[in-house]
Each structure stands twice: as structure tokens, then as C-alpha cells.
Design an enzyme around this catalytic site. Structure first.
Site, PDB file in Angstrom:
ATOM      1  N   GLU A   1      -6.132   7.974  -3.506  1.00 34.91           N
ATOM      2  CA  GLU A   1      -6.324   6.670  -2.680  1.00 34.91           C
ATOM      3  C   GLU A   1      -6.895   7.019  -1.621  1.00 34.91           C
ATOM      4  O   GLU A   1      -6.648   8.337  -0.903  1.00 34.91           O
ATOM      5  CB  GLU A   1      -5.014   6.036  -2.321  1.00 34.91           C
ATOM      6  CG  GLU A   1      -4.092   5.622  -3.577  1.00 34.91           C
ATOM      7  CD  GLU A   1      -2.533   5.388  -3.241  1.00 34.91           C
ATOM      8  OE1 GLU A   1      -2.333   5.122  -2.395  1.00 34.91           O
ATOM      9  OE2 GLU A   1      -1.718   5.479  -3.971  1.00 34.91           O
TER      10      GLU A   1
ATOM     11  N   TYR B   1      -2.589  -3.423   3.229  1.00 31.58           N
ATOM     12  CA  TYR B   1      -2.849  -3.040   1.786  1.00 31.58           C
ATOM     13  C   TYR B   1      -1.722  -2.120   1.537  1.00 31.58           C
ATOM     14  O   TYR B   1      -0.999  -1.200   2.318  1.00 31.58           O
ATOM     15  CB  TYR B   1      -3.958  -1.826   1.961  1.00 31.58           C
ATOM     16  CG  TYR B   1      -5.397  -2.267   2.190  1.00 31.58           C
ATOM     17  CD1 TYR B   1      -6.265  -2.573   1.138  1.00 31.58           C
ATOM     18  CD2 TYR B   1      -5.741  -2.656   3.467  1.00 31.58           C
ATOM     19  CE1 TYR B   1      -7.519  -2.893   1.223  1.00 31.58           C
ATOM     20  CE2 TYR B   1      -7.024  -3.182   3.781  1.00 31.58           C
ATOM     21  CZ  TYR B   1      -7.785  -3.269   2.472  1.00 31.58           C
ATOM     22  OH  TYR B   1      -9.134  -3.843   2.697  1.00 31.58           O
TER      23      TYR B   1
ATOM     24  N   LYS C   1      -7.685  15.455   4.918  1.00 34.15           N
ATOM     25  CA  LYS C   1      -8.217  14.787   6.052  1.00 34.15           C
ATOM     26  C   LYS C   1      -9.638  15.221   6.351  1.00 34.15           C
ATOM     27  O   LYS C   1     -10.038  16.238   6.372  1.00 34.15           O
ATOM     28  CB  LYS C   1      -7.315  15.449   7.472  1.00 34.15           C
ATOM     29  CG  LYS C   1      -6.036  15.053   7.362  1.00 34.15           C
ATOM     30  CD  LYS C   1      -5.717  13.699   7.849  1.00 34.15           C
ATOM     31  CE  LYS C   1      -5.527  13.702   9.365  1.00 34.15           C
ATOM     32  NZ  LYS C   1      -4.653  12.957   9.847  1.00 34.15           N
TER      33      LYS C   1
ATOM     34  N   CYS D   1      -9.564   5.247  46.632  1.00 36.57           N
ATOM     35  CA  CYS D   1      -9.275   4.702  45.394  1.00 36.57           C
ATOM     36  C   CYS D   1     -10.113   3.470  45.091  1.00 36.57           C
ATOM     37  O   CYS D   1     -10.392   2.516  45.977  1.00 36.57           O
ATOM     38  CB  CYS D   1      -8.040   3.999  45.463  1.00 36.57           C
ATOM     39  SG  CYS D   1      -7.509   2.946  43.867  1.00 36.57           S
TER      40      CYS D   1
HETATM   41  S1  IVH Z   1       1.646   7.455   1.113  1.00 46.36           S
HETATM   42  C1  IVH Z   1       5.529   9.536   1.783  1.00 46.36           C
HETATM   43  N1  IVH Z   1      -0.829   6.493   0.987  1.00 46.36           N
HETATM   44  O1  IVH Z   1      -0.813   7.976   6.159  1.00 46.36           O
HETATM   45  C2  IVH Z   1       4.229   8.676   1.464  1.00 46.36           C
HETATM   46  N2  IVH Z   1       0.118   7.012   3.284  1.00 46.36           N
HETATM   47  O2  IVH Z   1       0.019  10.756   7.064  1.00 46.36           O
HETATM   48  C3  IVH Z   1       3.534   8.508   2.741  1.00 46.36           C
HETATM   49  N3  IVH Z   1      -1.554   6.180   4.737  1.00 46.36           N
HETATM   50  O3  IVH Z   1       2.540   7.352   7.326  1.00 46.36           O
HETATM   51  C4  IVH Z   1       2.591   7.525   2.721  1.00 46.36           C
HETATM   52  N4  IVH Z   1      -3.124   5.451   3.595  1.00 46.36           N
HETATM   53  O4  IVH Z   1       0.841   5.393   7.559  1.00 46.36           O
HETATM   54  C5  IVH Z   1       0.160   6.687   1.679  1.00 46.36           C
HETATM   55  N5  IVH Z   1      -2.683   5.447   0.490  1.00 46.36           N
HETATM   56  C6  IVH Z   1      -1.906   5.900   1.408  1.00 46.36           C
HETATM   57  C7  IVH Z   1      -2.094   5.828   2.797  1.00 46.36           C
HETATM   58  C8  IVH Z   1      -1.024   6.351   3.585  1.00 46.36           C
HETATM   59  C9  IVH Z   1      -2.526   5.708   4.874  1.00 46.36           C
HETATM   60  C10 IVH Z   1      -0.963   6.665   6.243  1.00 46.36           C
HETATM   61  C11 IVH Z   1       0.638   6.006   6.205  1.00 46.36           C
HETATM   62  C12 IVH Z   1       1.329   7.376   6.319  1.00 46.36           C
HETATM   63  C13 IVH Z   1       0.567   8.462   6.940  1.00 46.36           C
HETATM   64  C14 IVH Z   1       0.851   9.810   6.386  1.00 46.36           C
END
Ligand code: IVH
Length: 686
Positions: free
Chosen positions: A134, A241, A332, A424
Site C-alpha cells: 500500500e 484513508y 521509505k 529585532c
Molecule cells: S500500517 C502497526 N499502513 O505510517 C501498523 N501505516 O510509520 C502501522 N501510514 O503510524 C500502520 N500509510 O500513520 C500503515 N498504508 C499504511 C500507511 C501507514 C501511512 C502511517 C501511519 C503509521 C506510520 C508508520
């Protein structure tokens, strides 16, 4: 206009006048309207495929609003009209998550992705498995709960265990369905995002209104979801989403993640259409590259791809580390970089008075967002970059940080060096850069840029204790020009306060009483309240003990200041610079005129207010550490013992007081709290 029937939801599209309802039950029409609006919201906000024009949609909403205004009893909790945002709130309630909202481990390269896959294979004992890929949308995660098929509660991630109740704000998000098919309680989790176009529009508006721009869509989303006024969230057009469906206990509803995504979509949730099953890690690697190429053409920001093991039993087998699941990883993408020219460097003044140089750039699109400013942090950073106005630079945006300058790629043909101003840019006050500090600061306590912060400090507990003078009130006092200097607080009238938002005659009287009371607080508090760098509570008391008069401190030389206990050159310089500043001398004069205490009657150990009394301290106090409390008791002539006995006069108990509290109760020893102690101490020192 002819009445028309919508082919999607079968509703008559012509808004009906009130008197046309004669042969139709009003509640039936309201139901039909709600059903129809729900259908069109789903078409427009979730599926991106509207069936009617905006004007037709607006007409339906308006008609429902009119009906509900005339018949409030018809309003249902899932009515789309509630999306416009209700009353402002005082704060957000904390709510525990049904199961922790964890974060993900990152893979920063394809090698790391393959290493993750190797671990998975080993842990699964070579069984077959597949991934769901995803997009990793760059927003903030939120959980939404449903009960009886109706949206019930929304909670931010918070610290992962406990989040904040943002239900009313989340209700305004059009792609969050207010009604779903499943009636058994369940929870979804997903990402609140700000789309780029809306982000750019919002920033353009903010600039016009002289408000600071949001650095990126993620910050804008966070700032919009966590505002106290749902109407503001409604105006910001956020998107939601979803990617998880859980039962009431926080367990997954299905045995396959892929299946749960399809189910979410069928319930009416927005699920990113860019999702794919990958039979192995190489397919996933290829997909990550494919999606990266499309990154800039997406309407929202992404910062990578999330891979999740599809089978939930296999996810269970893999389990979790302390912070993240072993069955998922975030690949990332690298920060996005572009070249552009620095056309100017200006200086912003932050809430603490710190000056931040900002590069003004020839606007450039980086990762789909137009960037025209980048932070340069401080003077040293500009030196490190060797940057001058006119140079071409490489700028970078990554995740939720403010765009920054990576390096100079080409010196400008005509270049102008930048110098930190000596005055300033907001108030003309002196700029001081303390030795060993990177930041230069405006030291005028009344500088408009730092005034709100100054007032907050002035009023805070342990300083001048002006209860009721919180952020919301300070905001209004400054924005409406009622307070231009902290000294103005002493000239406020009840009637001026009573007129403000969320105030009334009673709270206004209360605040005025607390302001009045602060006039009697001892001199070290007044000195501490000025917000001089490095002058906290203890230093203020030591200075007061030595000089006994605030005016003498203000006129002391750096050498004289160092005669006070524990005051070294750095602190002395800071105090001296503060009182050299004209604005601060004026402030002092006005505080004196307002009747604040400028003379210090050093609390004598002999004959102090707590003379002859023995205290025991236990538990966690709201503001003071136990050491602070002891010091205060001793300074006022009291004694502090380790254990409660019949000789103990008072037990000072904070939260989670244990056996000592029990003992005190058994022996009938008086129990006081922090406020009680401070009151006892102050009674004698006034
Ligand atoms: S899964 C334990 N799916 O990324 C599972 N997270 O670095 C964690 N995020 O806190 C979430 N898109 O805010 C998941 N398709 C996606 C995502 C997603 C964005 C964000 C989310 C999470 C962070 C993790």
C-alpha cells in the site's frame, strides 16, 4: 426549474419549498435526503466519481438543513448536516486505544527490504506467504469507532496507547462515512491526509491573512484535526484513508489483510486504490520503484510504501517487537530535492524571541508542493553552507520537516552576504546572542512576537500564579490589543474580560482577583516572571537575597551581579543585557507603578512562617519536585523529616502517596497538598 430524478440515488433533485411537503411526510423526505446526500458524498469524496453537480449537491444539503432547523427532533446522529462542525471545545479528552497503535520499522534501501524479507521467511519456517503493498500516505493516523452502524468516536494516535477524542472534528471529514452496513461495533484505522491542492490554497489564504504558512500537508492535517473548533476542520477538507478493520477488542476482523481492505471499501470507507498483492519481495521491490516514479503526480503526499504480510494467522505467528510489528515494513523514499535561487534572506522572530533566518526562494515544485521558503536555522548554519543572497542552492523536503537548504550548488554572479540584524525586526529591541548558543534572541519581554509566551510565563504556576489566564484568554487579549505589555494585565477591567469568548462575569472576576493577588507575591517571583534567560526560581531567590531590591538588580553591573551566590558570568551577562534594553526598563517602571513587590524581605530561617513545624513529604506533587518542596519548607524555617511520627505536624502528600499517607491518617497527622503548603509559606511573607 423542472424536477429531475437522480439516476444514482433516485431522489428528486429540485429543492422542494416548505409548502410543497403537504402530501409527503417530512421525516420521510429528511430520510430520503440523508440517504441521497450519503450516496453522493460517497461518490464524490470516496470514489472520486460525482454523479451530480456541486450546486445540486449543495441544494440537497440546504434543503435538509432547512428541514432540520424547522424540526430539530428529526436530526439523527449520522446526519450529514452535522459535518459542518459544531460548538468549539475547551480541550480534548484522552481515550485509551482498544489495542496499541504501533508504528512501523523502516527500510531505507532495497537491501534492507530484502533483509526484512529474509527474516520473515526464517520466522515462518519457509512456509508460503505473500505481501500486500500500500502507499504510505504522509498524514496522521486516526482510529474511528462505529456502533449500531453509526460513526461514534474518533481518536488520534497520541502516544499509541492513549489518544485524543477528535470525534466532532473527524465528523466533518466527508470521506469518513457516518453510517455503514455492519451493525456490530467495530473500529477502523487509517490516515488523515491533506491533499496538495487544498494545502496550497490554504497556505495562500494564510499568507494573505498574515498567518504563518504550514510547512507541509502533514502538519496542515495535524493542525486541522486538532483544533478546538470543528468548523475550522470542516473548512479544511481533510481526507481519511483506511487500512485496518478491528473488532471491539482491537483484533483484526478478517484472516486476510487484502480481504479486509475490500471489505472496508464495500462498507463505504475510502481505501487507497493503489494497493496490490505481491507474491514475493522482488515484486514488491519493482512496485516500490514503479510507484516512486508516479509519486509527484499523486494528489496527496506519500513518503514510501508499506508492505504487510497478507495472512493474519501468519502475522500472529510473526508477532511484534516493542515498537512495531514484525509482519510489516515501511519502505521509505528518499527526500525530494530541487535546485533554486535564494532571492533574499529575512529574519523571523519565534515565540521565545529566537531569530530564525529564512531563505526566500525562486518558487520551485518539490515533491508536488511549491516551495518558496526554507529555514536556515541560525547564523552558524548560513556560515556552514557558505550561503549568500543570489546563490543557487539544493533544497530538500522530507517527511514532516520544514524545507531546508542542503548546500550551495552555484555561487550567484552578484552575491550579497547576510548579517544578523542588531535590532529585532518586529519591535526594534536589542538582539543578543549568548556565548555558546546558536540562537540570537530579541530580549524585549514585550516584543509582540514573544508577548503571548511572555504572558504565559508571567502567569504560570510557581511564577505569578494567575489562575484562569490560560492560552485561549492570552490569545484574545493580545490579538484584540487589550494587552501590549505584561504590565497591561494590571490595568484590565472585569468588563473587558467578560466580553471575551468563553468568558463570563464570574470567570472575569476570578481572573481579575488572581491578577490583583499577584501584586502581593514576593519580589523573587516578580524577578522570575520577567523571563530573563537563565533566571529561574532559585537564581531569582539568590539574587533577591543578595540585593534585596529589584531596582538594585536592574542597575547592577556584570561584576556586581556576580557577587550573588551561584551567579556566574553567563547569567550575569544575561541579566545585565536584559535591563540595558529600554523596553524592559519601561516594563519594570510600569510593574512598580502597578504595585508589585520590588523589595525583598529575605525569609529568615529564624522566625519564618513554618518555624517550629515538622513536615514529611510524599508522593508526586503537581509542580514542585520533592527537593523543591523541602527547600521551600526549610527556607521558611520548617524542618523536613523522613518518616511520619507523632511529632510530625504536616504530611505534604502528592499523587500516589502510599504508606506514609496511611500512617499519617492513623496518627491523625494533618495532610496538606502543594497549594496548601504554598499558602502556608506565603501567609507570613506577604
Ligand atoms: S500500517 C502497526 N499502513 O505510517 C501498523 N501505516 O510509520 C502501522 N501510514 O503510524 C500502520 N500509510 O500513520 C500503515 N498504508 C499504511 C500507511 C501507514 C501511512 C502511517 C501511519 C503509521 C506510520 C508508520
Amino acid at each position: 426549474m423542472m424536477a429531475m430524478r437522480c439516476s444514482g440515488c433516485e431522489i428528486i433533485l429540485k429543492p422542494i419549498e416548505f409548502n410543497d411537503y403537504s402530501d409527503m411526510h417530512i421525516s420521510d423526505r429528511a430520510d430520503k435526503l440523508r440517504e441521497s446526500i450519503r450516496h453522493h458524498e460517497h461518490q464524490y469524496y470516496v470514489l472520486d466519481s460525482p454523479e451530480i453537480t456541486d450546486a445540486e449537491y449543495d441544494a440537497l444539503v440546504r434543503e435538509l438543513q432547512q428541514l432540520e432547523t424547522g424540526h430539530p427532533e428529526l436530526i439523527t446522529p449520522d446526519s450529514p448536516t452535522l459535518r459542518v462542525g459544531g460548538k468549539p471545545r475547551e480541550g480534548f479528552q484522552k481515550i485509551a486505544h482498544s489495542s496499541p497503535m504501533l508504528s512501523l520499522d523502516n527500510a531505507l534501501s532495497t537491501e534492507e527490504l530484502r533483509a526484512f524479507d529474509n527474516r520473515v521467511r526464517e520466522l515462518l519456517g519457509n512456509a508460503e506467504y505473500r505481501y500486500v503493498a500500500e502507499l504510505k500516505m504522509d498524514g496522521l493516523s486516526m482510529a474511528a469507532r462505529y456502533r449500531d452502524g453509526v460513526f461514534d468516536l474518533a481518536i488520534t494516535r497520541g502516544d499509541g496507547s492513549v489518544g485524543e477524542d477528535v470525534t466532532e472534528n473527524a465528523r466533518t471529514i466527508r470521506s469518513l462515512p457516518l453510517r455503514v452496513h455492519r451493525r456490530t461495533p467495530f473500529e477502523v484505522r487509517g490516515e488523515v491526509v491533506f491533499n496538495r491542492r487544498a494545502f496550497e490554497r490554504l497556505n495562500a489564504e494564510r499568507e494573505k491573512d498574515n498567518l504563518p504558512r504550514f510547512a507541509n500537508p502533514r502538519n496542515a492535517a495535524a493542525g486541522s484535526l486538532r483544533v478546538l473548533e470543528p468548523g475550522i476542520t470542516a473548512s479544511r477538507r481533510l481526507d481519511y484513508y483506511t487500512y485496518f478493520a478491528l473488532d471491539e477488542e482491537g483484533k483484526f476482523l478478517f484472516d486476510s489483510h487484502w480481504e479486509s481492505l475490500d471489505w472496508l471499501a464495500a462498507q463505504g470507507f475510502k481505501v487507497n486504490p493503489k494497493r496490490r498483492v505481491c507474491a514475493n519481495v522482488e515484486e514488491a521491490v519493482a512496485l516500490c520503484a514503479e510507484w516512486e516514479a508516479e509519486r509527484e503526480s499523486l494528489p496527496y503526499e506519500i513518503d514510501g510504501v508499506v508492505l504487510k504480510i497478507d495472512s493474519i494467522p501468519q502475522q500472529r505467528q510473526l508477532g511484534f517487537t516493542a515498537r512495531a510489528p514484525r509482519w510489516a515494513i515501511a519502505f521509505k523514499y528518499a527526500a525530494q530535492q530541487r535546485e533554486t535561487t535564494v532571492v533574499d534572506i529575512s529574519v523571523g522572530v519565534g515565540r521565545t524571541g529566537a531569530l530564525t533566518p529564512v531563505a526566500h526562494l525562486e518558487p520551485v515544485v518539490v515533491g508536488g508542493v511549491t516551495v518558496s521558503r526554507a529555514t536556515l536555522h541560525n547564523e552558524d548554519e548560513i556560515g556552514r553552507l557558505g550561503l549568500e543572497i543570489g546563490d543557487t542552492v539544493l533544497i530538500e523536503r522530507s517527511g514532516d520537516v520544514i524545507p531546508k537548504v542542503v548546500r550551495v550548488t552555484k555561487q550567484g554572479e552578484t552575491r550579497t552576504p547576510f548579517h544578523m540584524p542588531h535590532e529585532c525586526p518586529v519591535c526594534g529591541g536589542h538582539i543578543v546572542r549568548e556565548e555558546g548558543e546558536a540562537a540570537s534572541r530579541c530580549i524585549n519581554a514585550n516584543c509582540p512576537a514573544r508577548l503571548k509566551e511572555s504572558i504565559g510565563h508571567f502567569a504560570s504556576r510557581g511564577v505569578l500564579n494567575i489562575d484562569g489566564l490560560g492560552d485561549v484568554l492570552i490569545e484574545q487579549l493580545v490579538d484584540k490589543g487589550l494587552v501590549k505589555s505584561v504590565a497591561d494585565l494590571y490595568y484590565l477591567k472585569e468588563a473587558q474580560l467578560a466580553d471575551l469568548d468563553r468568558m463570563g462575569p464570574k470567570s472575569a472576576a476570578n481572573v481579575i482577583r488572581n491578577i490583583d493577588r499577584s501584586r502581593t507575591l514576593p519580589m523573587p517571583r516578580v524577578l522570575g516572571a520577567l523571563g530573563i534567560r537563565f533566571v529561574g526560581e532559585r537564581t531569582a531567590e539568590l539574587l533577591a537575597d543578595h540585593f534585596e531590591d529589584l531596582d538594585r538588580i536592574a542597575s547592577a553591573t556584570v561584576d556586581e551581579l556576580q557577587q550573588a551566590q551561584e551567579v556566574g558570568p553567563k547569567v550575569a551577562e544575561s541579566i545585565h543585557a536584559f535591563f540595558e534594553e529600554d523596553h524592559n526598563r519601561q516594563l519594570l517602571a510600569r510593574l512598580r507603578a502597578a504595585g508589585l513587590q520590588f523589595k525583598h524581605n529575605a525569609p529568615k530561617r529564624e522566625g519564618g512562617t513554618l518555624q517550629g513545624m515538622t513536615f514529611v513529604v510524599t508522593g508526586t506533587l503537581p509542580n514542585l519536585t520533592r527537593e523543591d518542596a523541602k527547600a521551600k519548607i526549610e527556607a521558611a524555617g520548617g524542618k523536613v523529616a523522613a518518616a511520619v511520627s507523632r511529632k510530625t505536624n504536616y504530611l505534604l502528600a502528592g499523587e500516589d502517596a502510599g504508606s506514609k499517607l496511611k500512617k499519617a491518617q492513623e496518627l491523625g497527622v494533618a495532610v496538606i497538598d502543594e497549594a496548601g503548603l504554598l499558602e502556608m509559606i506565603e501567609k507570613g511573607t506577604r
